[in-house]
Enzyme design. Structure first.
Site, PDB file in Angstrom:
ATOM      1  N   GLN A   1       0.493  -1.561  -0.047  1.00 19.08           N
ATOM      2  CA  GLN A   1      -0.191   0.171  -0.431  1.00 19.08           C
ATOM      3  C   GLN A   1       0.589   1.345  -0.130  1.00 19.08           C
ATOM      4  O   GLN A   1       1.654   1.910   0.852  1.00 19.08           O
ATOM      5  CB  GLN A   1      -1.195  -0.230   1.529  1.00 19.08           C
ATOM      6  CG  GLN A   1      -2.043   0.716   0.927  1.00 19.08           C
ATOM      7  CD  GLN A   1      -2.790   1.298   2.094  1.00 19.08           C
ATOM      8  OE1 GLN A   1      -1.948   1.980   3.176  1.00 19.08           O
ATOM      9  NE2 GLN A   1      -4.493   1.468   1.796  1.00 19.08           N
TER      10      GLN A   1
ATOM     11  N   GLY B   1      -9.682  -7.307   8.965  1.00 17.29           N
ATOM     12  CA  GLY B   1      -9.217  -6.156  10.000  1.00 17.29           C
ATOM     13  C   GLY B   1      -8.195  -6.819  11.280  1.00 17.29           C
ATOM     14  O   GLY B   1      -7.675  -7.503  11.668  1.00 17.29           O
TER      15      GLY B   1
ATOM     16  N   TYR C   1      -6.242  11.259   4.432  1.00 16.73           N
ATOM     17  CA  TYR C   1      -5.158  11.423   3.811  1.00 16.73           C
ATOM     18  C   TYR C   1      -4.474  11.738   2.358  1.00 16.73           C
ATOM     19  O   TYR C   1      -5.820  12.386   1.896  1.00 16.73           O
ATOM     20  CB  TYR C   1      -4.156   9.560   3.648  1.00 16.73           C
ATOM     21  CG  TYR C   1      -3.575   9.561   5.271  1.00 16.73           C
ATOM     22  CD1 TYR C   1      -4.089   9.644   5.960  1.00 16.73           C
ATOM     23  CD2 TYR C   1      -4.381   8.827   5.428  1.00 16.73           C
ATOM     24  CE1 TYR C   1      -3.251  10.157   7.352  1.00 16.73           C
ATOM     25  CE2 TYR C   1      -4.661   7.764   6.369  1.00 16.73           C
ATOM     26  CZ  TYR C   1      -3.929   8.282   7.710  1.00 16.73           C
ATOM     27  OH  TYR C   1      -4.148   7.609   9.375  1.00 16.73           O
TER      28      TYR C   1
END
Length: 374
Positions: A101, A331, A188
């Protein structure tokens, strides 16, 4: 075996995934210092979780200014590339498929994390609120802090950043990654360009929605030109707020999230990437994505669709069977259960996650979670 649909083979670009179960990006802050270098402990962590059909690494900064939290790894130095190579070798030895990522936090950073103590960079000089970053306060010690006020990027610097994403993608290939994912979620940098809350620019990268999507388009195309469009994905985190409390999410809840993100998805469809990752809000009582939005995403995007959030195996099966998604990421369950696919397949109980060891530290709460013993 229950939840059989999660164990279908899935074609993703040139790869055949062994199942629909994904290890999503999970920041764990275990890189070696100085230099934010991936290490043998990280190699062991990822190797343990190769039962996933697809693995996506923790967010990895594409350049020094892209760091927003202590001890997160990078992909911009030769030492980091070599460190990741050891991780990938361990994953590939177990038959795993792993994407990197690509991450740049933009304004969500602190001067102590920036080269020379400079201000973080962002589309516009608007400070991040309702969020904190994790900074180093001593060797192996850290604390939460408010992000530092950012400075606005010049137009020339924005174009340079597009090339920094492309170079990071080249570095990822050099390290041996099977593909890459662009982090365009959670407030972000790429998300900051998309949002009218954080993008007040008056050049070609600001103003209209199509202008605000320009950075996403250019970064996605530049990375696709390096790795191949069939070996990459992009992650979004659309939030459909239902209460004022829900709206406090890095300040990036759009006035019309449906329109904003369907237009963003169309950008990805035009480039032709392999998959779209949709990260849903994961706090208690968080709003789910509306069914009409899921349906419109499916209509707009012909690649694979990955969902992440507070998913249980049963909820994942429902999403796949409804035709909304192809891959389901887990997750926190994957943090505490390195053998998660086996536990899902056999309905074995899950280990609970230890929140005290989520970020930073040693092997405790990282590689010492046990596999299931029948």
């Amino acid at each position: 075996m229950k939840n059989l649909v999660l164990f279908d083979n899935v074609r993703l670009g040139p790869y055949t995934l062994r199942n629909r179960i994904v290890l999503p990006p999970l920041t764990r802050s275990r890189s070696s210092q100085p230099g934010n270098i991936p290490n043998d402990l990280m190699a062991d962590y990822y190797r343990q979780r190769t039962g996933a059909g697809l693995m996506v690494t923790e967010g990895t900064q594409i350049e020094p200014r892209g760091q927003g939290y202590a001890w997160t790894p990078g992909i911009h130095s030769p030492e980091q590339v070599e460190g990741w190579r050891r991780v990938i070798d361990a994953v590939h030895a177990e038959g795993g498929i792993i994407f990197l990522q690509l991450w740049h936090v933009g304004r969500v950073s602190h001067t102590s994390l920036q080269p020379g103590g400079a201000a973080p960079v962002a589309p516009s000089a608007i400070p991040a609120d309702n969020v904190k970053v994790f900074i180093e306060t001593g060797p192996g010690q850290g604390a939460l802090a408010l992000p530092s006020p950012p400075r606005a990027l010049t137009t020339a610097e924005v174009k340079e950043l597009v090339q920094l994403y492309a170079q990071a993608a080249r570095n990822a290939l050099d390290a041996g990654f099977d593909g890459v994912e662009i982090h365009s979620a959670n407030g972000y940098l790429v998300n900051q360009f998309i949002s009218a809350h954080t993008n007040r620019r008056d050049d070609e990268y600001g103003g209209s929605l199509q202008n605000r999507l320009r950075f996403l388009r250019e970064v996605t195309q530049a990375v696709a030109d390096v790795v191949g469009k069939d070996r990459m994905g992009v992650r979004f985190a659309p939030l459909f707020a239902t209460t004022e409390e829900d709206r406090v999410y890095l300040g990036l809840v759009e006035e019309d999230p449906h329109k904003t993100y369907i237009e963003a998805v169309k950008v990805l469809e035009e480039v032709g990437i392999a998959y779209l990752s949709l990260a849903e809000a994961d706090w208690e009582n968080a709003p789910e994505l509306p069914e009409d939005f899921r349906a419109d995403v499916r209509k707009a995007f012909s690649g694979k669709i990955l969902y992440a959030g507070k998913y249980t195996p049963e909820r994942g099966v429902r999403v796949v069977e409804a035709g909304w998604g192809d891959l389901i990421a887990f997750g926190r369950p994957f943090i505490a259960n390195p053998d998660l696919p086996e536990r899902i397949a056999h309905s074995w109980p899950f280990n609970p996650v230890d929140p005290a060891t989520m970020y930073g530290g040693t092997d405790k709460g990282y590689t010492d979670y046990p596999a299931y013993q029948d």
